[in-house]
Motif scaffolding. Structure first.
Motif, PDB file in Angstrom:
ATOM      1  N   ILE A 308     115.203 -19.217 -59.443  1.00 41.92           N
ATOM      2  CA  ILE A 308     114.363 -18.478 -60.210  1.00 41.92           C
ATOM      3  C   ILE A 308     114.058 -17.396 -59.342  1.00 41.92           C
ATOM      4  N   ARG A 309     113.993 -16.128 -59.812  1.00 47.02           N
ATOM      5  CA  ARG A 309     113.758 -14.832 -59.126  1.00 47.02           C
ATOM      6  C   ARG A 309     113.026 -13.832 -59.492  1.00 47.02           C
ATOM      7  N   ALA A 310     111.978 -13.067 -58.896  1.00 42.83           N
ATOM      8  CA  ALA A 310     111.117 -12.542 -59.291  1.00 42.83           C
ATOM      9  C   ALA A 310     111.614 -10.851 -59.158  1.00 42.83           C
ATOM     10  N   TYR A 314     109.159  -8.829 -63.706  1.00 38.63           N
ATOM     11  CA  TYR A 314     110.209  -9.697 -64.613  1.00 38.63           C
ATOM     12  C   TYR A 314     110.432 -10.942 -63.660  1.00 38.63           C
ATOM     13  N   THR A 315     110.810 -12.105 -64.480  1.00 42.85           N
ATOM     14  CA  THR A 315     111.315 -13.054 -63.939  1.00 42.85           C
ATOM     15  C   THR A 315     112.650 -13.679 -64.457  1.00 42.85           C
ATOM     16  N   TYR A 316     113.584 -14.025 -63.591  1.00 41.47           N
ATOM     17  CA  TYR A 316     115.040 -14.598 -64.175  1.00 41.47           C
ATOM     18  C   TYR A 316     115.383 -16.028 -63.584  1.00 41.47           C
ATOM     19  N   SER A 329     105.890 -15.808 -65.142  1.00 40.23           N
ATOM     20  CA  SER A 329     105.873 -15.266 -63.867  1.00 40.23           C
ATOM     21  C   SER A 329     106.451 -16.505 -62.969  1.00 40.23           C
ATOM     22  N   ILE A 330     106.860 -16.137 -61.733  1.00 37.90           N
ATOM     23  CA  ILE A 330     107.137 -16.835 -60.721  1.00 37.90           C
ATOM     24  C   ILE A 330     106.239 -17.937 -60.229  1.00 37.90           C
ATOM     25  N   ARG A 344     109.595 -22.837 -53.009  1.00 37.03           N
ATOM     26  CA  ARG A 344     109.633 -21.381 -52.942  1.00 37.03           C
ATOM     27  C   ARG A 344     109.999 -21.035 -51.663  1.00 37.03           C
ATOM     28  N   SER A 348     109.915 -14.061 -53.500  1.00 33.13           N
ATOM     29  CA  SER A 348     110.690 -13.512 -54.688  1.00 33.13           C
ATOM     30  C   SER A 348     111.686 -14.675 -55.192  1.00 33.13           C
ATOM     31  N   HIS A 349     111.585 -15.715 -54.546  1.00 36.10           N
ATOM     32  CA  HIS A 349     112.931 -16.656 -54.968  1.00 36.10           C
ATOM     33  C   HIS A 349     112.339 -18.245 -55.045  1.00 36.10           C
TER      34      HIS A 349
END
Length: 400
Positions: A308-310, A314-316, A329-330, A344, A348-349
């Protein structure tokens, strides 16, 4: 000057600073994790922090052995509160609109600390009577340093979006630091009878300590009430992650999600339990995670997720084959997913440890590779390398 204080009121002042700090920074921490009501949250956090700091100051003043003829000038007393409210609001806003750079945080902490110590001395010089107030410059400088340190720590709480036990411990540290600033300043202060007396007979409004006491008591009640309200879990926020455990492939369209309490699906869906979840059942972990698809929102199995990436707001979510946008959100994903599987590794990951196929040193940190139809690599911060190695069962270094 500290001799003769009422220690029950001293303890009360510290408790006010801690409870106000917990509630204020708890609200402030939500500002960066939500896309709605940011201004209201920021204003509420700044207002509550200002009220708690100001109230702590005046409870401390009521605890002090001030001259019996002392009264409080209304104008300086109000100005002291406005200074506190202004610097807290500006500092929180300043760090909320840009990157978490050290110069930005340091500048905000300096502003916040100087504002807090200015509030103290303006409030002290709102005292009027047949006396003069003198200060030891050494204690003035020390109080200023403590205030800046308290401001820096408080802003770090805000930026870290701490919750639960960590927020509680941070609030305790902040409350002790703010009250420590006050009593350090009081230690270097003394009243000189007569001399250049600071009189209240110039037509200005004034209030005796007996008048100020019920006002401060009312503010204490407001702070405690806000603290207790903050402790009440929001049922909607606690229950939404469980929705993600429905049938595989189930799609949730936008109107359905928007109907929940009249809010859209981008609202916060996971919040840490107050006080670290003391007295609360352990929340169920999400079995599925929502991702955006052209005709709605689809739920995918958590077991399929690789990372999961922020990226900004936005979060992907990467499922090993492709990366898709998620409404979470992350931080929400981190709170909802099983911590035994997901870790984590960077601010951001998040990665699923079971899907890591490679780890290697890179610069000051490391990178891990996640397997799947489309393998991809994720950076690991230096602070997280040891934890990732331990989770992978690697005890003797990182392969190159």
């Amino acid at each position: 000057m500290f001799a003769g204080h009422n220690f029950q009121l001293v303890a009360l002042s510290v408790a006010i600073a801690i409870t106000g700090g917990y509630t204020g920074f708890g609200l402030a921490a939500r500002v960066r994790g939500t896309r709605r009501s940011r201004r209201m949250l920021l204003a509420g956090a700044a207002g509550l922090l200002a009220v708690s700091i100001w109230t702590m100051h005046f409870v401390g003043m009521l605890a002090a052995p001030i001259p019996t003829d002392a009264v409080y000038l209304v104008l300086p007393t109000i100005v002291s509160f406005l200074i506190c409210a202004l610097v807290v609001g500006v500092s929180l806003f300043f760090v909320s609109i840009g990157p978490d750079s050290n110069p930005r945080i340091a500048a905000s902490a300096l502003l916040l600390g100087l504002g807090i110590v200015s509030m103290h001395y303006v409030g002290v010089h709102g005292l009027a009577g047949n006396f003069a107030v003198e200060h030891d410059i050494r204690f003035v400088l020390l109080a200023g340093a403590i205030a800046v340190g308290a401001g820096y720590g408080g802003l770090r709480i805000f930026l870290a979006r701490h919750g639960g036990t960590r927020l509680l411990l941070s609030a305790v540290a902040f409350g002790i630091a703010v009250s420590g600033m006050h009593y350090t300043a009081m230690l270097g202060m003394r009243f000189v009878p007569g001399g250049h007396a600071h009189m209240a007979m110039d037509g200005g409004l004034s209030a005796s300590p007996q008048v100020l006491a019920p006002i401060v008591a009312l503010l204490c009640f407001l702070i405690v009430a806000s603290f207790l309200l903050f402790l009440v879990p929001e049922p909607r926020l606690q229950s939404l992650p469980a929705m993600a455990s429905g049938p595989s492939g189930r799609e949730l369209d936008d109107p359905g999600l928007a109907d929940i309490d009249g809010r859209d699906r981008h609202a916060n869906v996971v919040q840490p339990l107050p006080l670290g979840g003391l007295g609360q059942p352990r929340p169920a972990r999400a079995g599925k995670v929502p991702v955006e698809v052209p005709d709605g929102t689809q739920l995918i199995d958590a077991a399929e997720i690789r990372s999961i990436r922020a990226n900004a707001h936005y979060t992907y979510v990467h499922d090993g084959a492709r990366e898709r946008l998620s409404p979470w959100s992350i931080s929400q994903a981190e709170a909802a997913l099983d911590a035994e599987i997901f870790v984590r590794v960077h601010r951001s990951h998040i990665v699923a440890v079971q899907h890591v196929t490679l780890i290697r040193k890179e610069g000051d940190g490391a990178v891990v590779e996640l397997g799947g139809l489309s393998p991809h690599r994720v950076p690991v911060s230096r602070a997280k390398i040891a934890e990732v190695k331990a989770r992978l069962g690697l005890l003797h270094g990182i392969s190159r």
